[in-house]
Design a protein around this motif. Structure first.
Motif, PDB file in Angstrom:
ATOM      1  N   GLU A 145      -5.709  -0.923  -0.111  1.00 26.60           N
ATOM      2  CA  GLU A 145      -5.066  -1.379   1.131  1.00 26.60           C
ATOM      3  C   GLU A 145      -4.075  -2.508   0.839  1.00 26.60           C
ATOM      4  N   ALA A 146      -4.455  -3.417  -0.062  1.00 29.30           N
ATOM      5  CA  ALA A 146      -3.546  -4.501  -0.443  1.00 29.30           C
ATOM      6  C   ALA A 146      -2.338  -3.954  -1.198  1.00 29.30           C
ATOM      7  N   MET A 147      -2.560  -2.980  -2.069  1.00 33.13           N
ATOM      8  CA  MET A 147      -1.453  -2.385  -2.820  1.00 33.13           C
ATOM      9  C   MET A 147      -0.490  -1.666  -1.879  1.00 33.13           C
ATOM     10  N   VAL A 148      -1.020  -0.982  -0.881  1.00 29.49           N
ATOM     11  CA  VAL A 148      -0.170  -0.289   0.088  1.00 29.49           C
ATOM     12  C   VAL A 148       0.660  -1.301   0.875  1.00 29.49           C
ATOM     13  N   GLU A 149       0.056  -2.438   1.226  1.00 29.26           N
ATOM     14  CA  GLU A 149       0.812  -3.498   1.900  1.00 29.26           C
ATOM     15  C   GLU A 149       1.998  -3.942   1.046  1.00 29.26           C
ATOM     16  N   LEU A 150       1.755  -4.116  -0.240  1.00 27.05           N
ATOM     17  CA  LEU A 150       2.833  -4.534  -1.141  1.00 27.05           C
ATOM     18  C   LEU A 150       3.927  -3.482  -1.209  1.00 27.05           C
ATOM     19  N   LYS A 151       3.535  -2.216  -1.198  1.00 28.10           N
ATOM     20  CA  LYS A 151       4.531  -1.155  -1.240  1.00 28.10           C
ATOM     21  C   LYS A 151       5.357  -1.144   0.042  1.00 28.10           C
ATOM     22  N   LYS A 152       4.702  -1.278   1.180  1.00 33.37           N
ATOM     23  CA  LYS A 152       5.429  -1.292   2.451  1.00 33.37           C
ATOM     24  C   LYS A 152       6.374  -2.489   2.543  1.00 33.37           C
ATOM     25  N   ALA A 153       5.999  -3.581   1.890  1.00 34.21           N
ATOM     26  CA  ALA A 153       6.838  -4.789   1.901  1.00 34.21           C
ATOM     27  C   ALA A 153       7.961  -4.726   0.873  1.00 34.21           C
ATOM     28  N   GLY A 154       8.008  -3.651   0.073  1.00 29.71           N
ATOM     29  CA  GLY A 154       9.058  -3.502  -0.923  1.00 29.71           C
ATOM     30  C   GLY A 154       8.817  -4.269  -2.201  1.00 29.71           C
ATOM     31  N   ARG A 155       7.592  -4.769  -2.401  1.00 30.77           N
ATOM     32  CA  ARG A 155       7.292  -5.541  -3.613  1.00 30.77           C
ATOM     33  C   ARG A 155       6.972  -4.634  -4.803  1.00 30.77           C
ATOM     34  N   ILE A 156       6.481  -3.442  -4.530  1.00 29.53           N
ATOM     35  CA  ILE A 156       6.208  -2.463  -5.577  1.00 29.53           C
ATOM     36  C   ILE A 156       6.653  -1.095  -5.074  1.00 29.53           C
ATOM     37  N   LYS A 157       6.926  -0.190  -6.012  1.00 27.63           N
ATOM     38  CA  LYS A 157       7.350   1.159  -5.630  1.00 27.63           C
ATOM     39  C   LYS A 157       6.247   2.198  -5.815  1.00 27.63           C
ATOM     40  N   HIS A 158       5.419   2.004  -6.834  1.00 28.61           N
ATOM     41  CA  HIS A 158       4.385   2.992  -7.139  1.00 28.61           C
ATOM     42  C   HIS A 158       3.096   2.284  -7.506  1.00 28.61           C
ATOM     43  N   ILE A 159       1.969   2.945  -7.219  1.00 28.55           N
ATOM     44  CA  ILE A 159       0.641   2.382  -7.447  1.00 28.55           C
ATOM     45  C   ILE A 159      -0.032   3.090  -8.621  1.00 28.55           C
ATOM     46  N   GLY A 160      -0.608   2.295  -9.522  1.00 28.98           N
ATOM     47  CA  GLY A 160      -1.342   2.850 -10.646  1.00 28.98           C
ATOM     48  C   GLY A 160      -2.703   2.194 -10.796  1.00 28.98           C
ATOM     49  N   LEU A 161      -3.603   2.891 -11.449  1.00 30.64           N
ATOM     50  CA  LEU A 161      -4.919   2.355 -11.790  1.00 30.64           C
ATOM     51  C   LEU A 161      -5.093   2.449 -13.301  1.00 30.64           C
ATOM     52  N   SER A 162      -5.923   1.583 -13.854  1.00 29.86           N
ATOM     53  CA  SER A 162      -6.197   1.623 -15.287  1.00 29.86           C
ATOM     54  C   SER A 162      -7.700   1.569 -15.525  1.00 29.86           C
ATOM     55  N   GLU A 163      -8.179   2.434 -16.425  1.00 30.94           N
ATOM     56  CA  GLU A 163      -9.602   2.484 -16.794  1.00 30.94           C
ATOM     57  C   GLU A 163     -10.509   2.660 -15.577  1.00 30.94           C
ATOM     58  N   CYS A 164     -10.100   3.490 -14.648  1.00 30.99           N
ATOM     59  CA  CYS A 164     -10.935   3.780 -13.475  1.00 30.99           C
ATOM     60  C   CYS A 164     -11.777   5.022 -13.737  1.00 30.99           C
ATOM     61  N   SER A 165     -12.823   5.189 -12.953  1.00 32.41           N
ATOM     62  CA  SER A 165     -13.609   6.415 -13.007  1.00 32.41           C
ATOM     63  C   SER A 165     -12.910   7.505 -12.206  1.00 32.41           C
ATOM     64  N   ALA A 166     -13.331   8.746 -12.416  1.00 31.06           N
ATOM     65  CA  ALA A 166     -12.783   9.851 -11.631  1.00 31.06           C
ATOM     66  C   ALA A 166     -13.083   9.649 -10.148  1.00 31.06           C
ATOM     67  N   GLU A 167     -14.275   9.156  -9.832  1.00 30.46           N
ATOM     68  CA  GLU A 167     -14.635   8.924  -8.437  1.00 30.46           C
ATOM     69  C   GLU A 167     -13.755   7.846  -7.818  1.00 30.46           C
ATOM     70  N   SER A 168     -13.518   6.752  -8.546  1.00 24.13           N
ATOM     71  CA  SER A 168     -12.661   5.686  -8.031  1.00 24.13           C
ATOM     72  C   SER A 168     -11.244   6.194  -7.804  1.00 24.13           C
TER      73      SER A 168
END
Length: 344
Positions: A145-168
Motif C-alpha cells: 500500500e505504501a509502495m502504491v502511494e509512492l507510485k501514484k505520487a510519481g516517486r517510483i514507476k515500478h514495484i519490485g520485491l527481493s527474496e520474497c516467498s511465492a506466497e508473499s
C-alpha cells in the motif's frame, strides 16, 4: 570513445520497461568486495558502461556510497538519465561501526527511505523500487500500500520485491502488479526453481520478471577465485560465504574446474558460460552481474554472442551439481521470506 550497438533487450515482466537482458549490479563498486576505487575511476567506469549500451543499473541504499556516487554522476550527465532504467531498494538497515543488520519493511520506513534515496540520487523519481527484504512482521499488503502511494505520487514507476516467498509475491501482486522479483540465481544457486520455493513458477504465472543477482556466484563462477585467501583481504565480505568455508572450498573449486574446462572447449570464459546458461533459462530472466572493471563488463557483454544447445544446458546443470555450503542468504533468516496475514 567506444559506443556499442544497443544491447539485446526485452520487457521486464508483463508490466515493466524494456531493459537489456544483462543489467549492471553496482554493489561491488562501493567497497563490498574491498576498498572502493576513487570517485574519478568510478565515474569513468559508469561513463564506459553507458557508452557500451549498459543502461539497466541496480543499486540499494545499503550499498555504501553507491546512491551518492550515482547522484553525482547524474548531476554531471543530466541528459543521460532518461536512457537509464535505475533500480534501488530499501529495507535493510545498518549502522556504521555496528556489525549485522536489521530489516524494516514497514510503510513508515518505506516512506522515509525513498525520500533519503531520492535526495542522495538527486532525482525526482526511481524507475524500479524494491523491498530489499521483508521483515516477516509487517503484512506484505501494508508494505505494498505504501509502495502504491509512492507510485501514484510519481516517486517510483515500478514495484519490485527481493527474496520474497511465492506466497508473499502472490499476495503483493493482488494489491498491485509487481514488475519483478530480485533473487539469487546461478549455476551454483537454483533454489528459485525448487518445488519447495515455487517462486519461479508463481512469478511466471503472474507475469513477473526475474532479476538474477549474484549470477556469477559472488565471483566464484568468474574463474579467478582459487582459494579462501583470494577473498579474505580487508573489506572483502565474500570470506563469509559458506561456499568458501574451509570445509567446502576444495570440493566447490573442483566443480568450478569442470565448468572452466567446459568453457575452454567452447572458447569462452567461465563467466560467459555461466551467464549464457542463465539466459537460456528463459526470456524472463535478467542477470545483473556486478563489476567495477570495464574489462569484466566487456567480458560479460560478450555473452550475447554465445549460443547454448539443450545438451549444453543439461551438461552444465549436471556439472554444477554437488556444490556444498549453501547460500549465505539462508543463514540470515530472510531468504524467501513470508509475512503475517492481515488478520493474524
Amino acid at each position: 570513445m567506444r559506443i556499442s550497438q544497443p544491447l539485446p533487450a526485452r520487457r521486464l515482466g508483463r508490466h515493466g520497461p524494456l531493459v537489456p537482458r544483462l543489467g549492471l549490479g553496482l554493489m561491488g563498486a562501493s567497497g563490498v568486495y574491498g576498498s572502493p576505487a576513487s570517485d574519478e575511476k568510478r565515474f569513468k567506469f559508469l561513463d564506459q558502461a553507458y557508452e557500451r549500451g549498459e543502461r539497466f543499473w541496480d543499486t540499494a541504499d545499503k550499498y555504501g556510497d553507491s546512491e551518492d556516487l550515482l547522484g553525482q554522476w547524474f548531476a554531471i550527465n543530466p541528459e543521460k538519465r532518461q536512457d537509464i532504467i535505475l533500480a534501488t531498494k530499501f529495507g535493510i538497515k545498518t549502522s556504521a561501526g555496528v556489525p549485522g543488520f536489521s530489516v524494516d519493511s514497514t510503510p513508515g520506513y518505506c516512506r522515509q527511505a525513498i525520500e533519503k534515496s531520492l535526495v542522495r540520487l538527486g532525482l525526482p523519481f526511481i524507475d524500479i523500487y524494491y523491498v530489499h527484504r521483508l521483515d516477516k512482521v509487517t503484512p506484505i499488503e501494508k508494505t505494498m500500500e505504501a509502495m502504491v502511494e509512492l507510485k501514484k505520487a510519481g516517486r517510483i514507476k515500478h514495484i519490485g520485491l527481493s527474496e520474497c516467498s511465492a506466497e508473499s509475491l502472490r499476495r503483493a501482486h493482488a494489491v498491485h502488479p509487481v514488475t519483478c522479483v530480485q533473487v539469487e540465481y546461478s549455476l551454483f544457486c537454483k533454489d528459485i526453481e525448487s518445488p519447495q520455493t515455487q517462486l519461479l513458477d508463481v512469478a511466471r504465472e503472474l507475469g513477473v520478471g526475474i532479476v538474477a543477482y549474484s549470477p556469477l556466484g559472488n565471483g566464484l563462477l568468474g574463474g579467478v577465485i582459487r582459494s579462501r585467501e583470494d577473498v579474505t583481504k580487508p573489506g572483502d565480505s565474500r570470506g563469509a560465504l559458506p561456499w568458501l568455508g574451509d570445509e567446502n572450498v576444495h570440493q566447490n573449486l573442483t566443480i568450478i574446474d569442470k565448468i572452466s574446462q567446459f568453457a575452454k572447449s567452447m572458447n569462452l570464459t567461465p563467466a560467459q558460460l555461466a551467464l549464457a546458461w542463465l539466459l537460456t533459462q528463459g526470456d524472463d530472466i535478467f542477470p545483473i552481474p556486478g563489476t567495477s572493471n570495464i574489462n569484466r563488463l566487456e567480458e560479460n557483454l560478450g555473452t550475447f554472442s554465445v549460443s547454448l544447445t539443450q545438451d549444453d544446458e543439461r551438461e552444465l546443470r549436471q556439472a554444477s551439481e554437488g556444490i556444498v555450503g549453501g547460500r549465505f542468504q539462508a543463514r540470515t533468516g530472510y531468504d524467501f521470506a513470508n509475512t503475517p496475514t492481515l488478520d493474524s
